[in-house]
Design a protein around this motif. Structure first.
Motif, PDB file in Angstrom:
ATOM      1  N   ARG A   1       1.609   8.412   9.035  1.00 59.07           N
ATOM      2  CA  ARG A   1       0.428   9.331   8.993  1.00 59.07           C
ATOM      3  C   ARG A   1      -0.158   9.076   7.969  1.00 59.07           C
ATOM      4  O   ARG A   1      -0.438   8.096   7.213  1.00 59.07           O
ATOM      5  N   ARG A   2      -2.047   9.089   9.145  1.00 55.35           N
ATOM      6  CA  ARG A   2      -3.240   8.830   8.440  1.00 55.35           C
ATOM      7  C   ARG A   2      -3.938  10.080   8.021  1.00 55.35           C
ATOM      8  O   ARG A   2      -4.639   9.668   7.301  1.00 55.35           O
ATOM      9  N   ALA A   3      -3.644  11.758   8.464  1.00 55.95           N
ATOM     10  CA  ALA A   3      -4.094  12.394   7.679  1.00 55.95           C
ATOM     11  C   ALA A   3      -3.846  13.781   8.550  1.00 55.95           C
ATOM     12  O   ALA A   3      -2.685  14.050   8.864  1.00 55.95           O
TER      13      ALA A   3
ATOM     14  N   ARG B   1       1.112  11.814   3.333  1.00 55.30           N
ATOM     15  CA  ARG B   1      -0.190  10.642   3.968  1.00 55.30           C
ATOM     16  C   ARG B   1      -0.052   9.330   3.860  1.00 55.30           C
ATOM     17  O   ARG B   1       0.023   8.535   2.719  1.00 55.30           O
TER      18      ARG B   1
END
Length: 388
Positions: free
Chosen positions: A171-173, A152
């Protein structure tokens, strides 16, 4: 650090000895003085229409074997194709591109002509092709491992396998797959260009890169859900799937995403070789829905070319296709069967016109209980306009 001379010499001797043993004194090579104006280039690309390709020039390959090779008859059935192509150019060959079959023959799609090569020449091309393929594709990596590498908030590169275009994401989540966003406005523009200027849920085969890692994956192109990067002109996030990853709403991997992951690894045939007839039929519907002609060709490899062309024409006229689960026409146990007929109902959504219902029938065969299943026939029953 420079390698010792004796190590380079030993490696050169070993490689030349291997080539000599493999191809012998009559190998399909030409001395520089014997080279003609014709040239050969070996190509790897993920589909016949892909603009992204890896190339390997073969200047010492004598093209006389192409000119003298035995011409095969036009086949009535779809050949077992690879992702290898041979482009020959020059006065005698008129810039022709052939596709290689699994048996090492050259096949020209426009004419249906097959060229039977000397086994030494086909072995050379297939061997060089394997080296080229390793450079072209990403490696299969299960989600549990990919989750650690593409952690993340990390930034990595996405490369579309059909166009070769690349852009950066963060990538956030994502717990079951990676939820990512384009990093900047320019990255969003590139992604939008990959999708032809229109966002969609269509899956695409991609290679994601971070440091030395090159991993096979699949993405969709629909902004949705939460947003975390301001001023990138992308309202929401999109999903990247890896081997065995799942959607948020299912514990079972999405078939269409998994197909694209295998394609991005150059292992589409590995996906089909272990699949049951029902999975192959389901995959054909997904291939048509994703408008992926390469997958359609692979999944209809054993049928007549005229019927394969019909499937491709249907795909070209459809905006979407949905189906019920395929069912066996007879009460046959797949464990003990060599032939299985399937039938299933589909909903067709044409690009123009009314939604239609149809029934498709396919027959799958295997040569032994340990062999992979292959389609050998497909029948489309008349379509009916669906009542509103």
């Amino acid at each position: 650090m420079q390698k010792p001379l004796f190590m380079l010499t030993a490696k050169w001797i070993a490689s030349t000895t291997l080539l000599a043993a493999l191809f012998g004194p009559n190998a399909a090579f030409a001395a520089p003085s014997e080279q003609s104006e014709n040239t050969a280039t070996l190509i790897v690309r993920s589909s016949a229409d892909a603009t992204f390709e890896s190339l390997h020039d073969m200047p010492r390959l004598n093209l006389d074997w192409v000119l003298r090779a035995e011409r095969g008859k036009m086949t009535e059935f779809a050949p077992e194709l690879t992702d290898l192509y041979v482009r020959v150019a020059g006065p005698a060959m008129e810039n022709r591109t052939f596709r290689m079959t699994r048996s090492g023959r050259l096949w020209e799609e426009n004419t249906g002509e097959q060229i039977v090569l000397p086994w030494k020449a086909s072995a050379r091309l297939l061997q060089e092709g394997e080296v080229l393929r390793e450079r072209h594709y990403g490696r299969l990596l299960r989600w549990q491992e990919a989750d650690r590498i593409f952690y993340r908030n990390c930034v990595f590169t996405v490369q579309d396998l059909e166009t070769g275009l690349s852009f950066q994401v963060q990538r956030r989540a994502g717990r079951d797959h990676a939820d990512v966003q384009p990093l900047t406005r320019e990255d969003t523009k590139v992604m939008n260009l990959i999708y032809g200027g229109q966002w969609s849920w269509k899956r695409r085969a991609i290679v994601v890169r971070l440091g030395e890692e090159r991993v096979a994956a699949s993405m969709n192109g629909k902004p949705h859900g939460g947003d975390g990067i301001p001023d990138n002109d992308f309202s929401g996030h999109f999903c990247i799937h890896f081997l065995e990853s799942t959607t948020h709403k299912s514990t079972v991997p999405d078939v269409a995403h998994q197909m694209m992951v295998y394609k991005a690894a150059g292992q589409s045939r590995a996906f089909t070789s272990t699949a049951a007839p029902e999975r192959l039929a389901e995959s054909l519907v997904h291939a048509m829905n994703e408008r992926d002609p390469e997958w359609v060709r692979l999944l209809t490899e054993g049928v007549e070319l005229i019927k394969q062309d019909e499937v491709l024409r249907k795909m070209g006229a459809l905006a979407a296709v949905r189906s019920a689960a395929p069912r066996r026409q007879d009460a046959v146990d797949a464990v003990d069967a060599l032939v299985i007929p399937l039938t299933w109902s589909v909903e067709l959504y044409p690009s123009e016109g009314e939604r239609r219902n149809a029934t498709w029938n396919m027959r799958y065969i295997r040569t032994s209980f340990f062999s992979p299943w292959q389609s050998i026939d497909i029948l489309f029953e008349p379509e009916n306009v669906r009542a509103r």
